[in-house]
Design a protein around this motif. Structure first.
Motif, PDB file in Angstrom:
ATOM      1  N   MET A   1       0.623  -1.315   0.158  1.00 46.97           N
ATOM      2  CA  MET A   1      -0.132  -0.021  -0.134  1.00 46.97           C
ATOM      3  C   MET A   1       0.899   1.395  -0.025  1.00 46.97           C
ATOM      4  N   ASN A   2       2.187   1.104   0.296  1.00 47.06           N
ATOM      5  CA  ASN A   2       2.863   2.395   0.214  1.00 47.06           C
ATOM      6  C   ASN A   2       3.025   2.969  -0.939  1.00 47.06           C
ATOM      7  N   LYS A   3       3.049   2.201  -2.055  1.00 46.83           N
ATOM      8  CA  LYS A   3       3.132   2.507  -3.584  1.00 46.83           C
ATOM      9  C   LYS A   3       1.823   3.156  -3.979  1.00 46.83           C
ATOM     10  N   ALA A   4       0.555   2.999  -3.323  1.00 49.14           N
ATOM     11  CA  ALA A   4      -0.568   3.092  -3.664  1.00 49.14           C
ATOM     12  C   ALA A   4      -0.836   4.771  -3.920  1.00 49.14           C
ATOM     13  N   GLU A   5      -1.399   5.055  -4.992  1.00 43.34           N
ATOM     14  CA  GLU A   5      -1.921   6.556  -5.232  1.00 43.34           C
ATOM     15  C   GLU A   5      -3.164   6.671  -4.565  1.00 43.34           C
ATOM     16  N   THR A   6      -3.621   7.581  -4.170  1.00 46.76           N
ATOM     17  CA  THR A   6      -4.966   7.609  -3.336  1.00 46.76           C
ATOM     18  C   THR A   6      -5.695   8.779  -3.935  1.00 46.76           C
ATOM     19  N   ALA A   7      -7.207   8.639  -3.831  1.00 53.45           N
ATOM     20  CA  ALA A   7      -7.916   9.602  -4.462  1.00 53.45           C
ATOM     21  C   ALA A   7      -9.315   9.557  -3.560  1.00 53.45           C
ATOM     22  N   LEU A   8      -9.968  10.618  -3.405  1.00 55.32           N
ATOM     23  CA  LEU A   8     -11.361  10.565  -2.799  1.00 55.32           C
ATOM     24  C   LEU A   8     -12.620  10.705  -3.876  1.00 55.32           C
ATOM     25  N   ASN A   9     -13.306   9.913  -3.883  1.00 54.23           N
ATOM     26  CA  ASN A   9     -14.469   9.860  -4.686  1.00 54.23           C
ATOM     27  C   ASN A   9     -14.122  10.147  -6.452  1.00 54.23           C
ATOM     28  N   LYS A  10     -12.946   9.525  -6.742  1.00 57.15           N
ATOM     29  CA  LYS A  10     -12.521   9.795  -8.036  1.00 57.15           C
ATOM     30  C   LYS A  10     -11.750   8.409  -8.507  1.00 57.15           C
ATOM     31  N   GLY A  11     -12.181   7.644  -9.314  1.00 54.54           N
ATOM     32  CA  GLY A  11     -11.759   6.321  -9.832  1.00 54.54           C
ATOM     33  C   GLY A  11     -10.280   6.365 -10.623  1.00 54.54           C
ATOM     34  N   LEU A  12      -9.392   5.866 -10.188  1.00 60.42           N
ATOM     35  CA  LEU A  12      -7.873   6.092 -10.920  1.00 60.42           C
ATOM     36  C   LEU A  12      -7.668   4.949 -11.623  1.00 60.42           C
ATOM     37  N   GLY A  13      -8.388   3.728 -11.239  1.00 58.96           N
ATOM     38  CA  GLY A  13      -8.021   2.344 -12.268  1.00 58.96           C
ATOM     39  C   GLY A  13      -9.297   2.419 -13.400  1.00 58.96           C
ATOM     40  N   GLN A  14      -8.837   2.367 -14.350  1.00 59.98           N
ATOM     41  CA  GLN A  14      -9.710   2.243 -15.620  1.00 59.98           C
ATOM     42  C   GLN A  14      -9.355   1.219 -16.429  1.00 59.98           C
ATOM     43  N   GLY A  15     -10.555   0.160 -16.416  1.00 58.05           N
ATOM     44  CA  GLY A  15     -10.244  -0.996 -17.666  1.00 58.05           C
ATOM     45  C   GLY A  15     -11.334  -1.324 -18.399  1.00 58.05           C
ATOM     46  N   THR A  16     -11.909  -2.605 -18.908  1.00 59.14           N
ATOM     47  CA  THR A  16     -12.633  -2.698 -19.883  1.00 59.14           C
ATOM     48  C   THR A  16     -14.115  -2.874 -18.949  1.00 59.14           C
ATOM     49  N   THR A  17     -13.994  -3.426 -17.771  1.00 61.07           N
ATOM     50  CA  THR A  17     -14.978  -3.824 -16.939  1.00 61.07           C
ATOM     51  C   THR A  17     -15.803  -2.262 -16.409  1.00 61.07           C
ATOM     52  N   LEU A  18     -17.216  -2.337 -16.564  1.00 60.10           N
ATOM     53  CA  LEU A  18     -17.958  -1.167 -16.473  1.00 60.10           C
ATOM     54  C   LEU A  18     -17.636  -0.927 -14.727  1.00 60.10           C
ATOM     55  N   ASN A  19     -17.443   0.393 -14.306  1.00 57.68           N
ATOM     56  CA  ASN A  19     -17.300   0.693 -12.968  1.00 57.68           C
ATOM     57  C   ASN A  19     -18.745   1.517 -12.652  1.00 57.68           C
ATOM     58  N   ASP A  28     -24.477  11.502  -3.172  1.00 59.13           N
ATOM     59  CA  ASP A  28     -25.135  12.227  -2.096  1.00 59.13           C
ATOM     60  C   ASP A  28     -25.160  11.576  -0.755  1.00 59.13           C
ATOM     61  N   SER A  29     -24.828  10.232  -0.822  1.00 60.85           N
ATOM     62  CA  SER A  29     -25.261   9.623   0.486  1.00 60.85           C
ATOM     63  C   SER A  29     -23.997   8.723   0.865  1.00 60.85           C
ATOM     64  N   TYR A  30     -22.930   8.498  -0.136  1.00 53.82           N
ATOM     65  CA  TYR A  30     -21.722   7.832   0.160  1.00 53.82           C
ATOM     66  C   TYR A  30     -20.586   8.591  -0.529  1.00 53.82           C
ATOM     67  N   ASP A  31     -19.131   8.351   0.117  1.00 56.65           N
ATOM     68  CA  ASP A  31     -18.120   8.638  -0.176  1.00 56.65           C
ATOM     69  C   ASP A  31     -17.226   7.389  -0.415  1.00 56.65           C
ATOM     70  N   PHE A  32     -16.263   7.400  -1.299  1.00 57.55           N
ATOM     71  CA  PHE A  32     -15.127   6.526  -1.350  1.00 57.55           C
ATOM     72  C   PHE A  32     -13.866   6.806  -1.708  1.00 57.55           C
ATOM     73  N   VAL A  33     -12.915   5.842  -1.101  1.00 62.21           N
ATOM     74  CA  VAL A  33     -11.374   6.216  -1.106  1.00 62.21           C
ATOM     75  C   VAL A  33     -11.127   5.209  -1.978  1.00 62.21           C
ATOM     76  N   GLU A  34     -10.187   5.436  -2.921  1.00 58.72           N
ATOM     77  CA  GLU A  34      -9.582   4.324  -3.804  1.00 58.72           C
ATOM     78  C   GLU A  34      -8.092   4.369  -3.641  1.00 58.72           C
ATOM     79  N   TYR A  35      -7.709   3.245  -3.466  1.00 55.74           N
ATOM     80  CA  TYR A  35      -5.969   2.847  -3.471  1.00 55.74           C
ATOM     81  C   TYR A  35      -5.579   2.360  -4.646  1.00 55.74           C
ATOM     82  N   HIS A  36      -4.890   2.891  -5.505  1.00 59.17           N
ATOM     83  CA  HIS A  36      -4.368   2.421  -6.838  1.00 59.17           C
ATOM     84  C   HIS A  36      -3.057   1.896  -6.652  1.00 59.17           C
TER      85      HIS A  36
END
Length: 75
Positions: A1-19, A28-36
């Motif tokens: 996890m030390n090498k992970a990039e982090t973001a709040l309410n923003k997707g960093l990893g993008q592939g062919t699968t629908l996010n 409006d009801s949820y926040d998410f933190v992404e570790y990429h």
């Protein structure tokens, strides 16, 4: 996890699968933190990335963990 990039309410990893995180957990009801983590093996040319998203429900000034979402590159 030390090498992970982090973001709040923003997707960093993008592939062919629908996010659909924002459909399942509306902003409006949820926040998410992404570790990429970008690709780690140079032979894969970045195609071995992975992300972990922690979803928190907004409860006034507090937040409660309600979801754990794993995503990674797939061929």
């Amino acid at each position: 996890m030390n090498k992970a990039e982090t973001a709040l309410n923003k997707g960093l990893g993008q592939g062919t699968t629908l996010n659909n995180i924002n459909e399942v957990y509306p902003k409006d009801s949820y926040d998410f933190v992404e570790y990429h983590i970008a690709g780690v093996d140079p032979a894969n040319e970045g195609m071995d990335w992975r992300s972990l998203r922690l979803v928190f429900e907004k409860m006034g000034e507090d937040r409660a963990l309600v979801g754990i979402v794993h995503d990674q590159w797939t061929p």
